[in-house]
Design an enzyme around this catalytic site. Sequence first.
Site, mmCIF file in Angstrom:
data_model
loop_
_atom_site.group_PDB
_atom_site.id
_atom_site.type_symbol
_atom_site.label_atom_id
_atom_site.label_comp_id
_atom_site.label_asym_id
_atom_site.label_seq_id
_atom_site.Cartn_x
_atom_site.Cartn_y
_atom_site.Cartn_z
ATOM 1 N N GLY B 11 -3.774 -2.093 -2.071
ATOM 2 C CA GLY B 11 -2.841 -1.041 -1.640
ATOM 3 C C GLY B 11 -2.562 -1.144 -0.145
ATOM 4 O O GLY B 11 -2.731 -2.207 0.458
ATOM 5 N N ASN B 12 -2.146 -0.035 0.451
ATOM 6 C CA ASN B 12 -1.776 -0.013 1.869
ATOM 7 C C ASN B 12 -2.907 -0.504 2.762
ATOM 8 O O ASN B 12 -2.717 -1.349 3.637
ATOM 9 C CB ASN B 12 -1.406 1.413 2.300
ATOM 10 C CG ASN B 12 -0.095 1.868 1.687
ATOM 11 O OD1 ASN B 12 0.704 1.058 1.219
ATOM 12 N ND2 ASN B 12 0.128 3.171 1.692
ATOM 13 N N CYS B 125 -9.691 7.739 7.728
ATOM 14 C CA CYS B 125 -8.858 7.442 8.901
ATOM 15 C C CYS B 125 -9.011 8.563 9.932
ATOM 16 O O CYS B 125 -9.194 8.307 11.123
ATOM 17 C CB CYS B 125 -7.405 7.253 8.494
ATOM 18 S SG CYS B 125 -6.672 8.604 7.557
ATOM 19 N N GLY B 158 -1.060 6.695 0.342
ATOM 20 C CA GLY B 158 -0.882 6.125 -0.992
ATOM 21 C C GLY B 158 -1.544 6.980 -2.051
ATOM 22 O O GLY B 158 -2.165 8.006 -1.750
ATOM 23 N N PRO B 159 -1.425 6.551 -3.323
ATOM 24 C CA PRO B 159 -1.966 7.342 -4.433
ATOM 25 C C PRO B 159 -3.475 7.562 -4.338
ATOM 26 O O PRO B 159 -3.973 8.614 -4.728
ATOM 27 C CB PRO B 159 -1.605 6.532 -5.679
ATOM 28 C CG PRO B 159 -1.117 5.207 -5.193
ATOM 29 C CD PRO B 159 -0.696 5.370 -3.781
ATOM 30 N N ARG B 162 -4.108 10.426 -1.981
ATOM 31 C CA ARG B 162 -3.620 11.681 -2.545
ATOM 32 C C ARG B 162 -4.566 12.231 -3.612
ATOM 33 O O ARG B 162 -4.767 13.425 -3.713
ATOM 34 C CB ARG B 162 -2.214 11.481 -3.109
ATOM 35 C CG ARG B 162 -1.198 11.312 -2.010
ATOM 36 C CD ARG B 162 0.129 10.793 -2.499
ATOM 37 N NE ARG B 162 1.053 10.671 -1.386
ATOM 38 C CZ ARG B 162 1.800 11.669 -0.913
ATOM 39 N NH1 ARG B 162 1.761 12.847 -1.494
ATOM 40 N NH2 ARG B 162 2.583 11.488 0.108
ATOM 41 N N ASN B 278 -2.789 5.694 10.738
ATOM 42 C CA ASN B 278 -3.942 6.003 9.889
ATOM 43 C C ASN B 278 -4.466 4.755 9.188
ATOM 44 O O ASN B 278 -5.661 4.639 8.947
ATOM 45 C CB ASN B 278 -3.614 7.112 8.889
ATOM 46 C CG ASN B 278 -2.296 6.931 8.198
ATOM 47 O OD1 ASN B 278 -1.308 6.521 8.810
ATOM 48 N ND2 ASN B 278 -2.259 7.224 6.919
#
Lengths: 349, 302
Positions: B11-12, B125, B158-159, B162, B278
């Site tokens: 992911g990110n 972060c 990202g998911p 969240r 972040n």
Amino acid sequence: MTTTQEQPDVAAKPAFRLTDSTLRDGSHAVAHQYTEQQVIDIVAGLDRAGVPVIEVSHGDGLGGSSFNYGFSGTDEMTLIARAVETAKQAKIACLLLPGIGTVDDLKAIHEAGVSIARIATHCTEADIAEQHIGMAKQLGMEAVGFLMMSHMTSPEELLKQARLMQDYGADLVYCVDSAGALTTKTVRDRIEALVEGLDVPVGLHAHENLSLSVANSLSALECGALHIDACTAGSGAGAGNCPTEVFVAVCDRMGVPTGVDTMTMVDVAEEVVRPAMNRPQMVDRAALILGYAGVYGSFMLHSERAAARYGVSQAEILLELGRRKVVGGQEDMIIDVALELAAQKARQK
Amino acid sequence: MALRCAIIGSGNIGTDLMIKLMRSETLELVALVGIDADSDGLARAKALGVQAPHTGIDWIRDHPADVDLVFDATSAYVHVRNAAVLAELGIAAIDLTPAARGPKVVPSVNLTEHLDAPNVNMITCGGQATVPIVAAVSRAAAVPYAEMVSTVASQSAGPGTRKNIDEFTRTTARALEEIGGAEQGKAIIVLNPADPPILMRNTVFCALPDGSDHDAVLASVEQMVADVAAYVPGYRLKNRPVVEEGPFATPGGAVPHRVVVLLEVEGAGDYLPAYAGNLDIMTAAAVRVGEAKALHLTGVPA
């Protein structure tokens, strides 16, 4: 009273469910300093008037007691316990903002006898509420989705976000006008989209910053909303919320059954809630600018304090926050903006 | 000799970390491991000539001899399972999720304290951005209560983040206490969807008891900001730190003052654009810890 006017029929099935948030949203207006006795007296009055749902918690929801949002004078769990003990017919609700409160808070309020959990996110961030709506349902509570700052997104996007909350298990979803920035037209667009596109009932939480809270709530009912939020004596963040006693009085005159006894409600507002307020709520300059600039209503008292502390204009702070498109919860940006305005002022001297 | 590393999670965070690891001289990236063959992160890995399997932790299980160190950039829930597998395989882990299985590390505060721990946690972060400030205040004054507010651009969350929002607040709050030195900590996270996206913002409030040396507090904070900026170049004060007069009725008791530190983190733009500070602060801190570990294990100065 003339006979040509519609008479309230308290026995008729209410056209909507009223949630009184004096002890949650209204606590912004007293800087979260409600006492146990005030909670007992207000809950007893609202309960007697027939208000079906009473919301109690820090103004920024469970866990909101903080430097950023203001420390509670009395622990919210103590206030919630008093409310649960006092209410005979009314259900007690609590608000929770994911990112501030956690599922542990939901477990604690469930244990305390609270039956409704209202889970609030910014209007485009519904997916951070999945854990919390899920936990509320798992605990057997009613779960309410609460999409704040709804003026900041389109009716279509709001519907998408509301559908997410519905998918996570929300029993109903609110369009929340946290900045008091919606008008009768923009409320209508949003409520129509939600009523049309959702399987669950829809609610409106209005604020008074543009003097439209009662009118907007009526518009929402006309568009099919089945839940309305209000605060007694119009207390609440910013210019305050839709005033409960005024709204039920207007509903009487329009022949809309509320299930609430209007004269009792009027007395509770005058004799119980007004004496507990620090100052009358009105659409003064700061409150109007909040609605006009679309800034989160809770910023009002914080920006007043920052303006005094740094010798800058509260109106300028609020307008700058509006330009920066800050969202609910970013109260720390008030200090940021105040420091920058103060530095600017020092340079100009 | 470089330490051989793999990243789990494409992911990110994982993708940004990959780009940073490829610049490291002491850490050699062997693979970016995902679970979605079509993810953007795995596509980027392939384009950069890095192995990009999509079989998740199973790939590590199948190649235990190829990897000395795993960076886990999945989610708190997934890391709990991955941590058990890595422990069994005897592979060291740097955990970039808020799962917090191992001791928490903030490079500017306790970089060398847990170099032999099989699993270290990078907190969050917001934790990497704010724990150093609380530590800076608490080396100059007693801190009965500390609070942080992190605001990140919606586009950069990202998911995983969240779904893990409670883990973020809990793990960060604990780190303000354990590593920051506050008696009580509280963490708040806000997502802001503004377009163009905002830079990551962090605000730290610390309660200052009667008799605190305010000048010493402010000097300590400014020094710490410079120390963090040494490994996260976009980390800076947004405004000068200020001491505000109360009184403030904190959970740690009433205090006459608080110090407010307003921070901004601009990302290096390695994967997501500059607003996503972040990602940067997390991945830059993890690389710093990985490199310290490499130096420690190989005994070769970096």
